[in-house]
Scaffold this active site. Structure first.
Site, mmCIF file in Angstrom:
data_model
loop_
_atom_site.group_PDB
_atom_site.id
_atom_site.type_symbol
_atom_site.label_atom_id
_atom_site.label_comp_id
_atom_site.label_asym_id
_atom_site.label_seq_id
_atom_site.Cartn_x
_atom_site.Cartn_y
_atom_site.Cartn_z
ATOM 1 N N GLU A 18 31.752 39.154 30.359
ATOM 2 C CA GLU A 18 31.169 39.852 31.412
ATOM 3 C C GLU A 18 30.406 41.193 31.013
ATOM 4 O OE1 GLU A 18 32.842 40.873 36.117
ATOM 5 O OE2 GLU A 18 33.900 41.674 34.024
ATOM 6 N N GLY A 69 38.885 47.465 29.440
ATOM 7 C CA GLY A 69 40.504 47.649 29.473
ATOM 8 C C GLY A 69 41.244 46.419 29.500
ATOM 9 N N GLU A 87 39.582 39.632 33.198
ATOM 10 C CA GLU A 87 40.006 38.699 34.011
ATOM 11 C C GLU A 87 39.733 36.948 33.731
ATOM 12 O OE1 GLU A 87 36.727 40.085 36.579
ATOM 13 O OE2 GLU A 87 38.129 40.893 35.016
ATOM 14 N N GLU A 119 44.056 42.484 37.065
ATOM 15 C CA GLU A 119 43.482 41.222 36.567
ATOM 16 C C GLU A 119 43.896 39.935 37.010
ATOM 17 O OE1 GLU A 119 41.148 41.811 34.529
ATOM 18 O OE2 GLU A 119 41.496 44.087 34.465
#
Length: 865
Positions: A135, A268, A271, A305
């Site tokens: 992403e 962090g 997903e 997530e």
């Protein structure tokens, strides 16, 4: 069909939709220790109209042996022309391919990414592995693909790698087969998903025991020897799965769920469908030696997530402008889930500071709407900020409370049913919520999503003819003094909490106009009124003098969330020039008498910190000494009652309160006894990390560093390096990583910069970032940290280009004396990009300078008394 190009910028190019992928068969050879990878790809596609060109995204690949085979068996050779500026490859066929199904096949080779996106080496000392981060546009650096959210397809991985490695991907493992000096790992096809959700990790991993819940196998993965630290996250995941399946009325869609903790990761956590990848420090912990903060962090990140598996993965945004819908919803959903499943965490009180940070950022004239259109993949990076995550989540909380859980959930369920495996926009969700609730959701949400800023609600009350009426008016709140007027309006679902002779009550009112009034039933005297019950509304309030006086006489009647909100709004009125600083300081002192650990923690972390910063910059030693005496007076009785050591059987809330009180006394008051106690606690923790309460240990270690000398620094460094390679939890390592920014002697700051120059053998990149952010925000280290940032900007850009807008915005904390240098540097580096973060940095810098000048005399006088 022609491509949709919403901007003249070549990087804003969008792929044509004539050819769409349906299924990828990926064969990839990748190995830790090798900088290149290679593979072959077969993509089943649908062709909407005859064509002789196919375009897909590709970044830095050599593509060979390309051909297209139609459903009838006709094969077309393809010439491949890369377009580096648009990050695409154009396949020109040697004939016209007919409409219908076809298979595009080719071989490719690429290199590991030098950044923390695409396929990269995650390294922390001797520990290393390959992992991915896609992403927003990293997938095109792993495989040539249609790398936009609407091009959903299934993916089947076959990975060839070295013996002794474990491979994880989105799909279930089908088989492993030796092949010469290699091992081949074959995985089942995934469900349809967007390319930014593909994931791959190769390393020496081990997992917790597999746990099956509702037919879904769950595992937490880590580097071998750390897998037992995944038990807590596994328990949380097992609780979340049935909760989410019930809440959405949709079963988990991706077959299995693995969650891998890695030592060095830019986000962090991410997903990826079926394979979440997380920083180890937000996934792995030892329950017997973890603080409540660490437990909550792991629980919240895991829940966030996991929520994406429905909101983002099953139903995906159409384009990156609606990124907020993914992230804001996952933020709200994670808090709601944790609050339901583990109410002892008091998650809404704990995360209130995030909403406060969003209010602060949103008070700038240069703030942006939650829905923020973007044209280029690089511009997407601007949207990963507190407005997208925290403001978006806070607005959803407000709407959920306004509609009620039953109607809100019914709208979500019908939305999921309509758009499963597809793409949607925010307007689609509002339509479903509106249908389920019969409330004007779309109109309300437009006022919160499509315009920047938030309202200040001014509140007064009158009593006439036995009826009490509350007068309210709204205007946009700006943090700048003398800000221009705005004609913006919001539809504000207000909750007013108040007390009379009969007790405490709550009244609701939907404010849609500039001003209005409404009646509240009052029995006897109106003792106090608070216009944002439990801080559920995303707005600020300003009570008139009469109501504020009543409230200040009844502070203990407010909830901790309301007490924190009152402090936040009082400070906001100071920054905007609507109130002097002395009443705010009086309110801080009054609320410091509380024993609620979330309120005291907020006072110490935020309100003492910003007051201390103002005094440090003012440079008046007498006032600074007065401040330290003031803090000591506020907290000395608390430490006398609490003691420096936990008592048998005491609740965790007491332990956390003790940690905040120690921080105030050691770091702000510079109390000699508190510093001595912190040093003793640190020395005990150094020999036995479990020998100090985990809620107290980080505070004691930080305080010892702040008061430390060169010998302490070297002792901390030796300890940190030994823990990195030993049997310690990520949290026990990170306790020391951030302390190297806290040592005050200038030569030790220089030593920290020298260690950062040694690269990731000393500090993993995420720890370097933490140090850099701390050093940039401390007045005594800002100048040297800014010089370091400029000197290392090329490296930061190479390793983490996604951080550019955050670094630009962070420079707003620098003093106004550095403004010209900041402007010159960013103008040279950005070349017109990231205009929003740049404008916000300069606006913040100017406001800080004005605030310091305006409040200086009152501030110094207050603490010299």
């Amino acid at each position: 069909m022609t491509s949709a190009t919403p901007s003249s910028d070549p990087k804003a190019y969008r792929l044509p939709t004539t050819v769409r992928p349906r299924h990828y068969e990926i064969a990839l050879d990748a190995r830790p220790g090798r900088e290149t990878f290679s593979g072959s790809l077969r993509v089943q596609v649908s062709i909407a109209a005859p064509t002789n060109t196919i375009e897909l995204h590709a970044r830095d690949f050599d593509i060979t042996n390309a051909r297209l085979t139609s459903a009838s068996g006709q094969t077309f050779a393809a010439h491949v022309a890369p377009d580096a500026e648009r990050e695409i490859a154009v396949f020109t066929l040697d004939g016209q391919a007919p409409a219908g199904g076809a298979t595009l096949a080719f071989d490719f080779s690429g290199r590991l990414s030098p950044s923390l996106e695409g396929l990269f080496l995650s390294k922390d000392g001797p520990d290393e592995m390959l992992c991915s981060q896609c992403e927003a546009t990293g997938a095109r650096a792993i495989i040539p693909c249609w790398d936009e959210p609407t091009f959903k397809a299934t993916f089947a991985w076959t990975i060839t790698t070295s013996p002794g490695q474990t491979v994880l991907t989105n799909g279930k493992l089908l088989a492993t087969e030796p092949s010469g000096e290699s091992v081949v790992w074959r995985f089942a096809p995934t469900q349809p998903m967007a390319s930014y959700l593909i994931a791959l990790a190769i390393g020496q991993f081990a997992s917790t025991s597999e746990r099956t819940v509702n037919g879904v196998p769950l595992r937490i993965w880590a580097l071998k020897g750390k897998e037992q630290l995944g038990a807590f996250a596994l328990d949380i995941t097992a609780q979340l799965l049935p909760f989410y399946e019930d809440y959405f009325a949709a079963p988990y869609h991706f077959g299995k769920l693995d969650n891998l903790g890695v030592p060095n990761f830019g986000a962090g956590a991410m997903e990826n469908a079926g394979l979440i990848i997380s920083q180890a420090v937000v996934l792995l912990l030892d329950e017997k030696a973890a603080s409540r903060r660490q437990e909550l962090t792991v629980a919240e990140v895991t829940a966030h997530e996991f929520a994406h598996m429905w909101f983002g993965d099953l139903v995906t945004m159409r384009w990156w402008d609606d990124l907020w819908l993914n992230e804001a919803f996952a933020s709200w959903m994670s808090y709601h889930a944790i609050d339901t499943l583990r109410p002892q965490y008091r998650v809404w009180d704990e995360v209130q500071s995030g909403a406060d940070a969003a209010l602060e950022a949103d008070a700038l004239a240069s703030s942006h709407p939650i829905y923020n259109p973007v044209a280029t993949p690089r511009a997407v990076m601007e949207n990963f900020d507190v407005i997208t995550y925290q403001k978006g989540g806070a607005v959803l909380r407000m709407v959920h409370d306004f509609l009620g859980d039953e109607a809100f959930r019914a709208g979500l369920r019908s939305y999921m049913a309509e758009f499963a495996e597809g793409n949607a926009t925010g307007a689609d969700l509002w339509r479903h919520l509106q249908q389920a609730s019969q409330q004007p959701v779309s109109k309300m949400m437009e006022t919160w999503i499509l315009q920047a800023g938030h309202p200040l609600i001014e509140v007064s009350a009158t009593d006439a003819n036995g009826e009490t009426r509350v007068q309210v008016s709204q205007r946009r709140f700006y943090s700048a003094a003398n800000a221009p007027a705005s004609d913006q309006l919001w539809q504000v679902p207000m909750q007013v909490r108040y007390e009379d002779d009969a007790g405490v009550h709550t009244a609701r009112y939907l404010l849609t106009e500039r001003s209005a009034s409404f009646a509240i039933p009052v029995s006897g005297e109106l003792r106090w009124l608070y216009a944002n019950a439990n801080e559920i509304g995303f707005y600020r309030q300003r009570l008139d003098a009469a109501l504020l006086a009543k409230l200040r006489a009844s502070l203990t009647r407010l909830s901790p969330a309301e007490q924190k909100g009152l402090l936040r709004d009082q400070w906001a009125l100071v920054t905007s020039g609507q109130q002097a600083i002395t009443p705010y300081l009086d309110t801080v002192a009054a609320l410091a008498s509380s024993n609620d650990e979330t309120l005291i923690g907020e006072i110490v972390r935020e309100h003492l910190a910003q007051t201390h910063t103002l005094l440090e910059i003012a440079g008046d030693e007498q006032a600074l000494a007065g401040y330290r005496a003031w803090v000591a007076q506020l907290f000395r009785d608390k430490i006398a009652a609490l003691g420096y050591e936990p008592k048998p059987g005491e609740p965790v809330e007491t332990a956390r309160l003790r940690a905040s009180v120690l921080s105030a006394l050691a770091n702000d008051a510079r109390d000699p006894e508190a510093i001595a106690q912190a040093r003793a606690l640190q020395e005990r923790e150094a020999s036995n990390p479990a020998g100090v309460d985990p809620n107290l240990a980080p505070v004691a270690i930080g305080a010892a560093a702040r008061a430390g000398d060169a010998a302490t620094y070297e002792r901390f460094l030796t300890l940190y390096q030994s823990r990195k390679g030993g049997e310690f939890t990520p949290d026990q390592v990170e306790r020391y990583a951030g302390t190297f920014a806290l040592f005050e002697p200038p030569e030790l700051t220089a030593r920290t910069f020298a260690l950062m120059d040694q690269g990731e053998d000393t500090f993993p990149f995420q720890s370097q970032l933490r140090l850099m952010f701390m050093l940039l925000t401390q007045p005594r280290t800002q100048s040297s940290a800014w010089d370091y940032t400029k000197a290392h900007w090329d490296f930061i850009q190479q390793r983490a280009p996604f951080l550019t807008p955050r670094m630009v915005e962070l420079s707003g904390v620098l003093p106004e004396t550095m403004r010209a240098d900041v402007v010159a540097f960013w103008e040279a580096q950005l070349k017109g990009e990231f205009a929003g973060p740049f404008a916000r940095a300069l606006e913040q810098m100017d406001q800080n300078a004005e605030l310091r000048a305006r409040t200086r005399a009152d501030l110094l006088a207050y603490f010299k008394q």
